[in-house]
Design a protein around this motif. Structure first.
Motif, mmCIF file in Angstrom:
data_model
loop_
_atom_site.group_PDB
_atom_site.id
_atom_site.type_symbol
_atom_site.label_atom_id
_atom_site.label_comp_id
_atom_site.label_asym_id
_atom_site.label_seq_id
_atom_site.Cartn_x
_atom_site.Cartn_y
_atom_site.Cartn_z
ATOM 1 N N VAL A 124 0.837 -1.208 0.000
ATOM 2 C CA VAL A 124 0.000 0.000 0.000
ATOM 3 C C VAL A 124 0.869 1.255 0.000
ATOM 4 O O VAL A 124 0.572 2.223 -0.724
ATOM 5 C CB VAL A 124 -0.936 -0.011 1.229
ATOM 6 C CG1 VAL A 124 -1.629 1.338 1.381
ATOM 7 C CG2 VAL A 124 -1.968 -1.126 1.106
ATOM 8 N N ALA A 125 1.950 1.251 0.791
ATOM 9 C CA ALA A 125 2.826 2.427 0.869
ATOM 10 C C ALA A 125 3.421 2.764 -0.491
ATOM 11 O O ALA A 125 3.535 3.940 -0.861
ATOM 12 C CB ALA A 125 3.937 2.181 1.886
ATOM 13 N N ALA A 126 3.795 1.742 -1.246
ATOM 14 C CA ALA A 126 4.334 1.972 -2.592
ATOM 15 C C ALA A 126 3.282 2.609 -3.488
ATOM 16 O O ALA A 126 3.575 3.532 -4.257
ATOM 17 C CB ALA A 126 4.818 0.659 -3.197
ATOM 18 N N ALA A 127 2.048 2.137 -3.375
ATOM 19 C CA ALA A 127 0.976 2.651 -4.223
ATOM 20 C C ALA A 127 0.606 4.084 -3.892
ATOM 21 O O ALA A 127 0.117 4.829 -4.755
ATOM 22 C CB ALA A 127 -0.258 1.758 -4.090
ATOM 23 N N LYS A 128 0.848 4.503 -2.657
ATOM 24 C CA LYS A 128 0.453 5.836 -2.221
ATOM 25 C C LYS A 128 1.590 6.857 -2.252
ATOM 26 O O LYS A 128 1.341 8.058 -2.405
ATOM 27 C CB LYS A 128 -0.107 5.766 -0.794
ATOM 28 C CG LYS A 128 -1.305 4.851 -0.623
ATOM 29 C CD LYS A 128 -2.539 5.373 -1.333
ATOM 30 C CE LYS A 128 -3.739 4.469 -1.094
ATOM 31 N NZ LYS A 128 -4.971 5.003 -1.704
ATOM 32 N N CYS A 129 2.828 6.402 -2.103
ATOM 33 C CA CYS A 129 3.908 7.389 -1.922
ATOM 34 C C CYS A 129 4.217 8.175 -3.186
ATOM 35 O O CYS A 129 4.802 9.248 -3.122
ATOM 36 C CB CYS A 129 5.172 6.717 -1.395
ATOM 37 S SG CYS A 129 6.094 5.724 -2.595
ATOM 38 N N HIS A 130 3.804 7.686 -4.356
ATOM 39 C CA HIS A 130 4.122 8.403 -5.588
ATOM 40 C C HIS A 130 3.295 9.676 -5.758
ATOM 41 O O HIS A 130 3.601 10.500 -6.612
ATOM 42 C CB HIS A 130 3.940 7.488 -6.803
ATOM 43 C CG HIS A 130 2.522 7.259 -7.204
ATOM 44 N ND1 HIS A 130 1.628 6.581 -6.416
ATOM 45 C CD2 HIS A 130 1.841 7.619 -8.322
ATOM 46 C CE1 HIS A 130 0.469 6.526 -7.021
ATOM 47 N NE2 HIS A 130 0.555 7.151 -8.180
ATOM 48 N N VAL A 131 2.246 9.831 -4.944
ATOM 49 C CA VAL A 131 1.469 11.058 -5.025
ATOM 50 C C VAL A 131 1.739 11.971 -3.835
ATOM 51 O O VAL A 131 1.118 13.006 -3.687
ATOM 52 C CB VAL A 131 -0.051 10.750 -5.076
ATOM 53 C CG1 VAL A 131 -0.384 9.997 -6.341
ATOM 54 C CG2 VAL A 131 -0.502 9.987 -3.843
ATOM 55 N N ASP A 132 2.666 11.552 -2.990
ATOM 56 C CA ASP A 132 2.968 12.323 -1.792
ATOM 57 C C ASP A 132 4.051 13.354 -2.097
ATOM 58 O O ASP A 132 4.523 13.503 -3.218
ATOM 59 C CB ASP A 132 3.415 11.375 -0.675
ATOM 60 C CG ASP A 132 3.038 11.912 0.701
ATOM 61 O OD1 ASP A 132 2.890 11.092 1.600
ATOM 62 O OD2 ASP A 132 2.895 13.139 0.844
#
Length: 468
Positions: free
Chosen positions: A296-304
């Motif tokens: 999940v962290a990989a999927a979310k960190c690209h928009v952070d």
């Protein structure tokens, strides 16, 4: 869920599975415990994933391809193989070595990774506690830097996830979700090592840490912070990793690592006491929660933001388990399932040295010594005292973590979970507050007997770390 959360989800382009669709992943440490669970989960839940490249070091007996074939035929992968017999074709072995230039890959493989991979999970590390500082840095720090170099060369990198440990900052009692400054400048560390070939002063570098493993992981985290550049990056810090909690096989584990030898000793009646307070919190985290959080962290960190996101993957903040609970669960399951080898496997928790010495002599050593004499009389090989010696070494190795406790911040984890849709929460459960420890430890105790008892306790790695 508030409107801001929906906005974040929209910006993230849909579900977690959507993020991995038609993308290729590169994994180091794929043959480790967490690495295997990660590979299985990606294959089972992200069916539209393109390829999973797994960095493997060939051995004298087996090639990287043969090692990957062995991995894919393990019990862990039975469900995903049954669901789709062709799914394993997505696994691509890459012969390499974390300690060598270009990760030990040939030019063709390196170019293939750079061209095709967009998501990188770095789970490989040496988890031996007693390595010399130079060796620990060579693998856990320099290897990490080489993976980051590959990420910078990757043409379509979307996310880099570095698997660390919650115990990389044991010099602090409260551990925030941030990267702390390294214990010492890396160049200075190497200079001290070069000037002290006997390692006397070099070993003094790690005086603020219980071992070279946690020291090197702290340095590695700081190198990730310094070198990640514009790559969307997340650091996952699991605490003491336990077997699988939910899917695909509750209780599955494959190694005598972490706290498993201690749980084994308590259930069998080989260990009768631990040097700790009953109320002390011992922070466990199931392997599948750590893996789901990483995915999940990989999927979310690209928009952070460009800032490295740190996640303390721990149960203590929301679902703490004490040593009293641990001892009760081990005792209960030992009796319920007949796991004990010696009668009434009562477990004593105390910090009184005199009391502990008496218990270890009278209730721990003496019964095992007499049992070995009985085995000799019957013409069988004595084994219990040797097992106790092995377990005692494990206990001494882990004593620092048994004796002490830490508080871990988990705001980033909670915020990450809050961004998940209901379906993603079901697909990638990563909330420690949902764990029923009683049920999980029943699976744990039974899992040891089911999956590890064909492997002698003598092969247990007494230098094992906390999460690999």
């Amino acid at each position: 869920m508030n409107l801001g959360t929906f906005g974040n989800m929209a910006a993230n382009g849909g579900s977690v599975c959507d993020f991995y669709a038609n993308s290729s992943v590169f994994i180091t440490g794929g043959t480790g415990f967490l690495g295997k669970v990660l590979i299985e989960k990606l294959l089972r839940s992200c069916r539209k994933i393109d390829k999973i490249y797994v960095l493997l070091r060939g051995t004298t007996n087996k090639t990287a391809q043969e090692r990957l074939e062995d991995l894919s035929h393990e019990v862990l992968f039975e469900k995903v193989r049954q669901d789709d017999p062709n799914i394993m074709k997505k696994l691509i072995p890459v012969n390499g070595d974390l300690t060598l230039p270009n990760l030990g890959m040939n030019n063709e493989d390196y170019s293939l990774i750079v061209k095709n991979v967009s998501i990188v999970f770095h789970a490989a590390a040496s988890i031996r506690f007693n390595l010399k500082i130079k060796e620990a840095l060579h693998c856990n720090v320099e290897g990490t830097k080489k993976v980051i170099e590959l990420c910078h060369k990757a043409r379509c990198i979307k996310a880099f996830v570095h698997i660390s440990t919650a115990y990389s900052n044991t010099d602090k009692t409260f551990v925030k979700e941030e990267v702390y400054p390294a214990p010492e400048n890396l160049d200075k560390i190497y200079e001290i090592i070069r000037q002290n070939e006997d390692d006397t002063e070099a070993d003094d570098l790690t005086s603020s840490r219980p071992n070279t493993y946690t020291y090197a992981k702290a340095v590695a985290e700081y190198e990730v912070l310094r070198n990640h550049g514009s790559i969307p990056t997340a650091i996952i810090r699991p605490s003491i990793v336990t077997p699988i909690w939910r899917d695909p096989t509750p209780g599955w584990l494959d190694k005598w690592s972490g706290g498993t030898p201690i749980i084994f000793g308590l259930c069998k009646g080989l260990l009768r006491c631990l040097d700790t307070q009953p109320s002390n919190v011992i922070d466990f985290i199931p392997a599948d929660i750590a893996v789901n959080l990483s995915i999940v962290a990989a999927a979310k960190c690209h928009v952070d933001t460009p800032k490295v996101k740190v996640y303390n993957c721990c149960s203590g903040p929301t679902n703490p388990m004490t040593f009293k609970m641990l001892s009760d669960y081990c005792h209960e399951n030992s009796i319920k399932h007949g796991l004990h080898w010696f009668p009434y496997p009562k477990i004593f928790l105390s910090t009184n040295r005199v009391f502990l010495k008496i218990v270890r002599l009278v209730l721990q050593f003496l019964p095992l010594f007499l049992a070995d004499i009985w085995l000799k009389i019957r013409g069988k090989q004595p084994r219990f005292v040797k097992m106790l010696e092995k377990l005692t070494k494990v206990e001494k190795t882990l004593h620092f973590f048994i004796k002490n406790q830490w508080q871990f911040e988990n705001h980033n984890v909670e915020a990450l979970i809050s961004t998940l849709s209901p379906s993603d929460r079901v697909q990638f459960p990563c909330d420690p507050s949902e764990i029923c420890w009683k049920t999980h430890f029943e699976d744990y105790c039974l899992g040891i007997d089911k999956y590890l008892m064909n492997t002698s306790i003598k092969s247990a790695n007494i230098n094992s770390g906390m999460y690999k």
